[in-house]
Write a protein that holds these residues in place. Structure first.
Motif, PDB file in Angstrom:
ATOM      1  N   ASN A 100     -28.980  -6.023  14.350  1.00 30.86           N
ATOM      2  CA  ASN A 100     -28.858  -4.571  14.442  1.00 30.86           C
ATOM      3  C   ASN A 100     -29.559  -3.938  13.246  1.00 30.86           C
ATOM      4  OD1 ASN A 100     -26.840  -4.281  16.774  1.00 30.86           O
ATOM      5  ND2 ASN A 100     -25.790  -5.711  15.420  1.00 30.86           N
ATOM      6  N   ILE A 101     -30.660  -3.240  13.500  1.00 32.74           N
ATOM      7  CA  ILE A 101     -31.399  -2.552  12.444  1.00 32.74           C
ATOM      8  C   ILE A 101     -30.955  -1.090  12.437  1.00 32.74           C
ATOM      9  CG2 ILE A 101     -33.674  -1.957  11.542  1.00 32.74           C
ATOM     10  CD1 ILE A 101     -34.824  -4.302  13.124  1.00 32.74           C
ATOM     11  N   ILE A 102     -30.433  -0.633  11.292  1.00 35.12           N
ATOM     12  CA  ILE A 102     -29.857   0.709  11.190  1.00 35.12           C
ATOM     13  C   ILE A 102     -30.904   1.660  10.618  1.00 35.12           C
ATOM     14  CG2 ILE A 102     -27.937   2.067  10.289  1.00 35.12           C
ATOM     15  CD1 ILE A 102     -26.477  -0.664   9.866  1.00 35.12           C
ATOM     16  N   LEU A 103     -31.212   2.704  11.387  1.00 35.34           N
ATOM     17  CA  LEU A 103     -32.298   3.619  11.052  1.00 35.34           C
ATOM     18  C   LEU A 103     -31.826   5.071  11.088  1.00 35.34           C
ATOM     19  CD1 LEU A 103     -34.939   1.988  13.429  1.00 35.34           C
ATOM     20  CD2 LEU A 103     -34.866   1.721  10.938  1.00 35.34           C
ATOM     21  N   GLU A 104     -32.624   5.919  10.501  1.00 38.20           N
ATOM     22  CA  GLU A 104     -32.409   7.363  10.572  1.00 38.20           C
ATOM     23  C   GLU A 104     -32.396   7.814  12.033  1.00 38.20           C
ATOM     24  OE1 GLU A 104     -34.828  11.359   8.994  1.00 38.20           O
ATOM     25  OE2 GLU A 104     -35.681   9.352   8.777  1.00 38.20           O
TER      26      GLU A 104
END
Length: 250
Positions: free
Chosen positions: A61-65
């Motif tokens: 899970n890549i957490i981005l703006e």
């Protein structure tokens, strides 16, 4: 797959790029972790912000703006083709993002309307660095074709090497996409489009665009990458200066 999430500590809304690991081989997972490493190193108003990642046995899970308006492609589908002045304003922000990436030695490699996000106020955020390349950690000539066919620069198709100017070719294709609703050669099958990108002297341009935009696109579509101007130089082009609402000189 992207999903919206709530940070239960800060209340911040974020976007999560969720990748199922069982569908990936080791090479794919290594590539995903390279994307994470790249995102960690980037910080610019025209680049989507990276907040971290969560890795477990099932998912990365890549957490981005979270960028509220979504992609320019979605905006295009909702409101129809854009006029030149609006495209010029978006192009300024895209060029500022590319200028930053190229100074960092990064080539995006997949610039298109679907990978440009916008805020409610019209600011631009480049996203999707899954196929991006660091110039200092790859051979000058790469053995892989990366990107999306209709937006792909000829030197990438012929495996002649990925360079920062490859993104400027894709920018030209994206401008045509925003003006007409479709990228160049959209009426052709992917393999036929790739053939024409390499063989034609220039992709077909819309007939009703201004002379200044014709000149801008001809610069983007120089077949020899070294003859294309840099993102920094294109910010000074007369089409940008005459049409864009604001050009950041910092």
């Amino acid at each position: 797959m992207f999903t919206r999430a709530l940070n239960l500590v800060t209340g911040q809304i974020v976007a999560i790029k969720r990748i199922k690991l069982e569908d990936q081989n080791k090479e794919d997972i290594d590539s995903l972790m390279q994307e994470v490493e790249l995102l960690q190193s980037l910080s610019h108003p025209c680049i989507v912000s990276y907040y971290g990642f969560i890795l477990n046995e099932e998912y990365l899970n890549i957490i981005l703006e979270f960028v509220e308006n979504g992609s320019l492609l979605n905006t295009l589908k909702s409101f129809g083709n854009f006029p030149e002045k609006l495209i010029a304003n978006y192009t300024v922000k895209i060029l500022e993002g590319l200028e930053y990436l190229h100074k960092k030695g990064v080539v995006h490699c997949d610039l298109k309307a679907a990978n440009v996000l916008t805020t409610k106020s019209g600011d631009v955020k480049l996203t999707d660095f899954g196929v991006s390349r660091r110039l200092n950690v790859m051979d000058e000539k790469t053995s892989a074709v990366v990107g999306t066919p209709n937006w792909m620069a000829p030197e990438i198709i012929t495996l002649s090497g990925i360079v920062p100017q490859s993104d400027l070719w894709s920018l030209g294709c994206t401008i045509i996409e925003l003006y007409t609703g479709k990228p160049p050669y959209s009426d052709l099958l992917p393999m036929a489009a790739l053939f024409h990108i390499v063989e034609d002297s220039c992709p077909p341009l819309p007939e009703d665009i201004s002379d200044e935009l014709v000149d801008f696109l001809h610069i983007c579509f120089k077949k020899e990458p070294s003859e294309r101007k840099s993102a920094t130089e294109l910010l000074e082009h007369k089409w940008i200066l005459h049409n864009a609402h604001h050009v950041n000189k910092d």
